[in-house]
Design a protein around this motif. Structure first.
Motif, PDB file in Angstrom:
ATOM      1  N   UNK A  22      -8.847  -7.355   5.218  1.00 40.12           N
ATOM      2  CA  UNK A  22      -9.708  -6.172   5.383  1.00 40.12           C
ATOM      3  C   UNK A  22      -9.545  -5.220   4.204  1.00 40.12           C
ATOM      4  N   UNK A  23      -8.331  -5.123   3.664  1.00 43.62           N
ATOM      5  CA  UNK A  23      -8.097  -4.248   2.514  1.00 43.62           C
ATOM      6  C   UNK A  23      -8.829  -4.758   1.281  1.00 43.62           C
ATOM      7  N   UNK A  24      -8.752  -6.067   1.037  1.00 45.77           N
ATOM      8  CA  UNK A  24      -9.441  -6.622  -0.125  1.00 45.77           C
ATOM      9  C   UNK A  24     -10.955  -6.468   0.020  1.00 45.77           C
ATOM     10  N   UNK A  25     -11.471  -6.707   1.214  1.00 44.01           N
ATOM     11  CA  UNK A  25     -12.913  -6.560   1.436  1.00 44.01           C
ATOM     12  C   UNK A  25     -13.355  -5.119   1.192  1.00 44.01           C
ATOM     13  N   UNK A  26     -12.547  -4.150   1.649  1.00 43.18           N
ATOM     14  CA  UNK A  26     -12.894  -2.738   1.452  1.00 43.18           C
ATOM     15  C   UNK A  26     -12.860  -2.367  -0.025  1.00 43.18           C
ATOM     16  N   UNK A  27     -11.855  -2.886  -0.741  1.00 37.48           N
ATOM     17  CA  UNK A  27     -11.784  -2.612  -2.173  1.00 37.48           C
ATOM     18  C   UNK A  27     -12.978  -3.206  -2.910  1.00 37.48           C
TER      19      UNK A  27
END
Length: 459
Positions: A22-27
């Motif tokens: 989820x963090x990579x997708x948000x970035x």
């Protein structure tokens, strides 16, 4: 730290489970060309390589020096900041943050309700969301319960309320909290926190550090009664005669009987106290909790939490794989007083004191106790003197399938086969869900039918 503040910094993501994804997708959504390093396992590296992202660096090993090459590391909740290599990298100036911390830093519409506790937080969070939706409010159910907050970043239209479960790994990252709910406190996750005192401090950061506008606290927990609450926080107590509390199975608001909890699919006193906490939360928000209480009857219980799988040959199989402390095992046993019970107990050994559980079995013997897992031999030795004279059957198993077989043999054709391990699932299982699925299959049920958490997301 907001996501926009990461632009141009040396950023890494440590751990590529659901939070890391989820963090990579948000970035990538907010900062599509931002260079990012991902520290992950060999298995997790394959789908990352398939992305063919030129700004992505993939590392399948990690140490303090590698972490120190970055200014900000977004780490998985399961990685303790108190041990190496995270602690060593922090001394070099690396800033660690979780995916939840990134979400909390973003401005969002809707009131934030954050719920934690040593036990009961998932059920209470789901109850709060269920009751808010019954009021007609658009509500998000997310967090540690199974849906990372970042997966709901920029959701439209925004919810009126956020019902957020936070573990002790995440409570220190909460901010701008409207209502903070703390259910109970007893020792848990000491390997991550390093000590009982630090575990309590980290858990209570939801109150002491986040300084919520409102707090809903359990008047029956001495740690919470003695808590130094910020002056800006107004406290609403549950489990107190002046507020929402239990008398036998009846839920009361002060002196007013409101709901017979026997008609709600929440077995056990501890679950009914969770309902009191949820109703106190609605009341703190200014809603008519008395009018909404009856909606609890349509609540669907969560999987792996005293989950009745059904009857086979006269035996009811109950999956309480979420149980990771002796206290939760005792709570499970309390739900089946007066019935023949074969208890399956044991797992990863964190060195917790099993004396209270042994005392409970000494005072109210069960039909059988099957010990298993890393701490199984230690529990077995404590129970052996009590089992002498045939007060109950005591047996040892290597793993869940063997324990199920021994438990069924002990019960014959009547009783409850209860998996309530009182210990974490690893290293034998990936998580409590994996363990619960194994139990279901061994007991003769379809593991694919028991996993769904009702209501995740926005509705």
């Amino acid at each position: 730290m907001r996501i926009s503040e990461l632009e141009g910094k040396r950023v890494a993501i440590w751990g590529y489970g659901r939070e890391g994804r989820s963090a990579l997708a948000a970035l990538r959504w907010r900062l599509p060309s931002q260079p990012v390093t991902v520290f992950c396992s060999h298995d997790e590296a394959e789908p990352l390589r398939d992305m063919q992202d030129p700004a992505l660096r993939i590392e399948t090993s990690v140490n303090a020096q590698m972490l120190a090459e970055h200014e900000v590391v977004v780490k998985s909740p399961g990685i303790s900041p108190y041990t190496s290599p995270a602690a060593d990298a922090a001394l070099e100036g690396v800033r660690f943050i979780g995916a939840s911390g990134l979400w909390f830093a973003e401005p969002t519409a809707g009131k934030r309700i954050c719920i934690t506790g040593s036990k009961g937080k998932s059920t209470t969070t789901a109850l709060v969301a269920h009751l808010l939706r019954a009021s007609g409010a658009r509500t998000a159910l997310a967090g540690n319960i199974g849906l990372p907050l970042l997966e709901l970043l920029d959701v439209q239209p925004p919810p009126d309320y956020w019902a957020i479960e936070l573990s002790s790994y995440q409570t220190g990252e909460a901010s701008d909290v409207d209502v903070a709910v703390v259910l109970n406190l007893f020792p848990e996750h000491l390997d991550w926190h390093g000590s009982e005192a630090r575990y309590y401090a980290d858990k209570l950061a939801l109150i002491t550090r986040a300084a919520p506008r409102l707090a809903v606290l359990n008047a029956g927990d001495p740690h919470l009664v003695e808590l130094d609450v910020p002056a800006s926080t107004k406290v609403h107590w549950f489990n107190h005669a002046d507020g929402w509390h239990l008398r036998e199975a009846m839920v009361y608001r002060g002196e007013q009987p409101v709901l017979d909890a026997r008609h709600v699919p929440l077995p056990g006193r501890h679950n009914r106290l969770n309902l009191c906490a949820a109703l106190a939360t609605l009341e703190a928000l200014g809603l008519d909790a008395v009018a909404l209480a009856s909606a609890a009857a349509s609540f669907r219980a969560l999987p792996h939490r005293l989950q009745s799988l059904g009857l086979r040959h006269g035996i009811e199989s109950v999956n309480d794989s979420i149980s990771t402390t002796p206290q939760s095992t005792i709570a499970a046993l309390d739900c089946y007083r007066g019935r023949r019970v074969a208890l399956l107990v044991g797992g990863y050994d964190r060195g917790l004191d099993w004396g209270i559980c042994v005392e409970r079995i000494a005072s109210e013997p069960v039909t059988a106790v099957i010990t298993m897992g890393q701490n199984g031999p230690r529990i077995h030795e404590k129970l052996k003197p009590l089992a002498q004279g045939g007060r109950f059957i005591l047996a040892e198993a290597e793993e869940v399938s063997e324990a199920v077989k021994l438990g069924l043999q002990a019960l014959g054709h009547d009783g409850v086969l209860l998996l309530s391990p009182g210990a974490p699932s690893f290293p034998r299982y990936r998580d409590y869900i994996d363990r619960g699925r194994h139990f279901a299959k061994a007991a003769g049920f379809d593991p694919d039918l028991i996993n769904t958490i009702p209501g995740l997301g926005v509705a």
